[in-house]
Design a protein around this motif. Sequence first.
Motif, mmCIF file in Angstrom:
data_model
loop_
_atom_site.group_PDB
_atom_site.id
_atom_site.type_symbol
_atom_site.label_atom_id
_atom_site.label_comp_id
_atom_site.label_asym_id
_atom_site.label_seq_id
_atom_site.Cartn_x
_atom_site.Cartn_y
_atom_site.Cartn_z
ATOM 1 N N LEU A 1 -13.087 -2.595 -12.272
ATOM 2 C CA LEU A 1 -12.044 -3.573 -11.942
ATOM 3 C C LEU A 1 -10.909 -2.920 -11.162
ATOM 4 O O LEU A 1 -10.412 -3.478 -10.166
ATOM 5 N N ALA A 2 -10.505 -1.715 -11.583
ATOM 6 C CA ALA A 2 -9.432 -0.996 -10.886
ATOM 7 C C ALA A 2 -9.876 -0.592 -9.480
ATOM 8 O O ALA A 2 -9.111 -0.708 -8.509
ATOM 9 N N GLY A 3 -11.112 -0.115 -9.362
ATOM 10 C CA GLY A 3 -11.637 0.253 -8.048
ATOM 11 C C GLY A 3 -11.702 -0.937 -7.117
ATOM 12 O O GLY A 3 -11.437 -0.820 -5.914
ATOM 13 N N GLY A 4 -12.034 -2.101 -7.659
ATOM 14 C CA GLY A 4 -12.065 -3.321 -6.855
ATOM 15 C C GLY A 4 -10.697 -3.698 -6.323
ATOM 16 O O GLY A 4 -10.566 -4.154 -5.177
ATOM 17 N N MET A 5 -9.667 -3.503 -7.143
ATOM 18 C CA MET A 5 -8.305 -3.792 -6.701
ATOM 19 C C MET A 5 -7.919 -2.930 -5.500
ATOM 20 O O MET A 5 -7.418 -3.424 -4.488
ATOM 21 N N VAL A 6 -8.185 -1.624 -5.612
ATOM 22 C CA VAL A 6 -7.858 -0.693 -4.523
ATOM 23 C C VAL A 6 -8.670 -1.030 -3.275
ATOM 24 O O VAL A 6 -8.146 -1.069 -2.157
ATOM 25 N N ALA A 7 -9.969 -1.274 -3.469
ATOM 26 C CA ALA A 7 -10.854 -1.582 -2.339
ATOM 27 C C ALA A 7 -10.414 -2.862 -1.631
ATOM 28 O O ALA A 7 -10.425 -2.942 -0.400
ATOM 29 N N GLY A 8 -10.033 -3.871 -2.395
ATOM 30 C CA GLY A 8 -9.594 -5.132 -1.810
ATOM 31 C C GLY A 8 -8.326 -4.971 -0.988
ATOM 32 O O GLY A 8 -8.222 -5.498 0.128
ATOM 33 N N LEU A 9 -7.366 -4.243 -1.521
ATOM 34 C CA LEU A 9 -6.117 -4.011 -0.785
ATOM 35 C C LEU A 9 -6.387 -3.256 0.515
ATOM 36 O O LEU A 9 -5.859 -3.605 1.573
ATOM 37 N N LEU A 10 -7.224 -2.206 0.441
ATOM 38 C CA LEU A 10 -7.530 -1.421 1.635
ATOM 39 C C LEU A 10 -8.313 -2.234 2.658
ATOM 40 O O LEU A 10 -8.110 -2.091 3.864
ATOM 41 N N ALA A 11 -9.198 -3.092 2.189
ATOM 42 C CA ALA A 11 -9.972 -3.946 3.096
ATOM 43 C C ALA A 11 -9.042 -4.847 3.894
ATOM 44 O O ALA A 11 -9.202 -5.021 5.103
ATOM 45 N N GLY A 12 -8.073 -5.428 3.217
ATOM 46 C CA GLY A 12 -7.151 -6.318 3.899
ATOM 47 C C GLY A 12 -6.180 -5.592 4.803
ATOM 48 O O GLY A 12 -5.884 -6.037 5.909
ATOM 49 N N MET A 13 -5.675 -4.441 4.348
ATOM 50 C CA MET A 13 -4.638 -3.733 5.109
ATOM 51 C C MET A 13 -5.180 -2.931 6.275
ATOM 52 O O MET A 13 -4.572 -2.873 7.342
ATOM 53 N N LEU A 14 -6.364 -2.290 6.088
ATOM 54 C CA LEU A 14 -6.867 -1.371 7.104
ATOM 55 C C LEU A 14 -8.147 -1.854 7.781
ATOM 56 O O LEU A 14 -8.662 -1.201 8.674
ATOM 57 N N PRO B 1 -6.838 -10.727 0.209
ATOM 58 C CA PRO B 1 -5.857 -11.535 0.947
ATOM 59 C C PRO B 1 -4.455 -10.947 0.892
ATOM 60 O O PRO B 1 -3.706 -11.024 1.868
ATOM 61 N N LEU B 2 -4.110 -10.328 -0.245
ATOM 62 C CA LEU B 2 -2.801 -9.676 -0.351
ATOM 63 C C LEU B 2 -2.710 -8.517 0.631
ATOM 64 O O LEU B 2 -1.689 -8.330 1.297
ATOM 65 N N GLY B 3 -3.801 -7.747 0.754
ATOM 66 C CA GLY B 3 -3.823 -6.647 1.713
ATOM 67 C C GLY B 3 -3.679 -7.136 3.143
ATOM 68 O O GLY B 3 -2.951 -6.544 3.946
ATOM 69 N N ALA B 4 -4.372 -8.238 3.475
ATOM 70 C CA ALA B 4 -4.263 -8.811 4.823
ATOM 71 C C ALA B 4 -2.842 -9.287 5.101
ATOM 72 O O ALA B 4 -2.325 -9.146 6.221
ATOM 73 N N HIS B 5 -2.193 -9.842 4.081
ATOM 74 C CA HIS B 5 -0.813 -10.295 4.233
ATOM 75 C C HIS B 5 0.120 -9.099 4.443
ATOM 76 O O HIS B 5 1.032 -9.147 5.282
ATOM 77 N N LEU B 6 -0.131 -8.009 3.694
ATOM 78 C CA LEU B 6 0.720 -6.827 3.810
ATOM 79 C C LEU B 6 0.589 -6.161 5.179
ATOM 80 O O LEU B 6 1.523 -5.500 5.642
ATOM 81 N N THR B 7 -0.580 -6.336 5.824
ATOM 82 C CA THR B 7 -0.778 -5.781 7.167
ATOM 83 C C THR B 7 0.271 -6.306 8.137
ATOM 84 O O THR B 7 0.685 -5.615 9.074
ATOM 85 N N GLN B 8 0.685 -7.552 7.916
ATOM 86 C CA GLN B 8 1.670 -8.163 8.810
ATOM 87 C C GLN B 8 3.079 -7.621 8.538
ATOM 88 O O GLN B 8 3.978 -7.795 9.353
ATOM 89 N N LYS B 9 3.253 -6.929 7.399
ATOM 90 C CA LYS B 9 4.593 -6.511 6.991
ATOM 91 C C LYS B 9 4.800 -4.995 6.993
ATOM 92 O O LYS B 9 5.870 -4.514 7.334
ATOM 93 N N LEU B 10 3.771 -4.242 6.588
ATOM 94 C CA LEU B 10 3.930 -2.803 6.364
ATOM 95 C C LEU B 10 3.593 -1.983 7.610
ATOM 96 O O LEU B 10 2.828 -2.422 8.460
ATOM 97 N N PRO B 11 4.186 -0.769 7.728
ATOM 98 C CA PRO B 11 3.821 0.148 8.821
ATOM 99 C C PRO B 11 2.431 0.728 8.583
ATOM 100 O O PRO B 11 2.254 1.650 7.785
ATOM 101 N N VAL B 12 1.429 0.191 9.262
ATOM 102 C CA VAL B 12 0.038 0.559 9.019
ATOM 103 C C VAL B 12 -0.220 2.041 9.272
ATOM 104 O O VAL B 12 -1.004 2.682 8.570
ATOM 105 N N LYS B 13 0.453 2.624 10.259
ATOM 106 C CA LYS B 13 0.216 4.035 10.594
ATOM 107 C C LYS B 13 0.562 4.955 9.435
ATOM 108 O O LYS B 13 -0.144 5.928 9.159
ATOM 109 N N HIS B 14 1.654 4.667 8.740
ATOM 110 C CA HIS B 14 2.034 5.489 7.588
ATOM 111 C C HIS B 14 1.008 5.360 6.474
ATOM 112 O O HIS B 14 0.664 6.335 5.808
ATOM 113 N N LEU B 15 0.520 4.154 6.297
ATOM 114 C CA LEU B 15 -0.491 3.905 5.275
ATOM 115 C C LEU B 15 -1.778 4.649 5.612
ATOM 116 O O LEU B 15 -2.427 5.236 4.738
ATOM 117 N N GLN B 16 -2.160 4.667 6.883
ATOM 118 C CA GLN B 16 -3.361 5.368 7.314
ATOM 119 C C GLN B 16 -3.274 6.855 7.015
ATOM 120 O O GLN B 16 -4.239 7.471 6.570
#
Length: 263
Positions: free
Chosen positions: A10-23, A231-246
């Motif tokens: 369940l925890a791995g799914g949370m991380v994977a979902g956020l990364l899928a949306g953001m990156l 979906p939360l990760g995809a939403h955060l992509t519009q807000k966060l500095p993606v390069k720093h996250l990468q």
Amino acid sequence: MLLTGWLWCLAGGMVAGLLAGMLGIGGGLVIVPLLIYLLPLLGVAPDLVVQMAVATSLATIVMTTSSSARSHLKHGQVSWFWVRRLIPGLMVGAVIGAWLATLLKPEWLQRIFAVVLMLLSIRMLIPQRGGESLTDVSKRLMAVIAAAMGTLSALVGIGGGSLTVPLLQRLRVPIRQAIAVSSVGSLSIGVSAALAFIILGQQLDNAHGLLGYVHVQAWLAISITSMLCAPLGAHLTQKLPVKHLQRGFAIFLVIISLKLVIG
């Protein structure tokens, strides 16, 4: 499945979902190492662990990226020009990669994954070009490149976003558009490769929660939270500095790849 295994999935799914949306990645970069450690605890035979980790990861990618792709479509970031040029090759390559994964010895498959992980982490740290998109690239060349990326992605259980995003950035596609196209590409790889693994694994004993090479319980546990978080990760992509996250994620990948090589 043990309670601890459920919680880790369940925890791995949370991380994977956020990364899928953001990156724009399918989450396999996190899920495959996680499953390599968890599946032996869940009673999977050692000689099947890596193949099953790869197959299960790709099955979860179907769920994760379907959610994140819908979110990117909603934001109007998907370029159908690049989707048409990449998807057919990615799907053909994914089937080839799944077939190769069932033929290789587990230790070699794990080493290949570790090397790919290291190379992708280094690639994430290299600044990308800017400017107008290079739309005059040969369709045939793009098909060959896409097939190669699909093969490698299915071979090591990743959605392909870690390869597709850098390629599109090299072609000067804006980062958010590249991430959106990558989500669609990851979905196509996941569907093609997961089906191939299910068909190729029909000779296995499927009485213990298996669907071909896919571990059904782990797949469901990871998919539940990844679909909620994408979906939360995809939403955060519009807000966060993606390069720093990468950059932060790239350092994390280096640590994981070294651990897999040593292990």
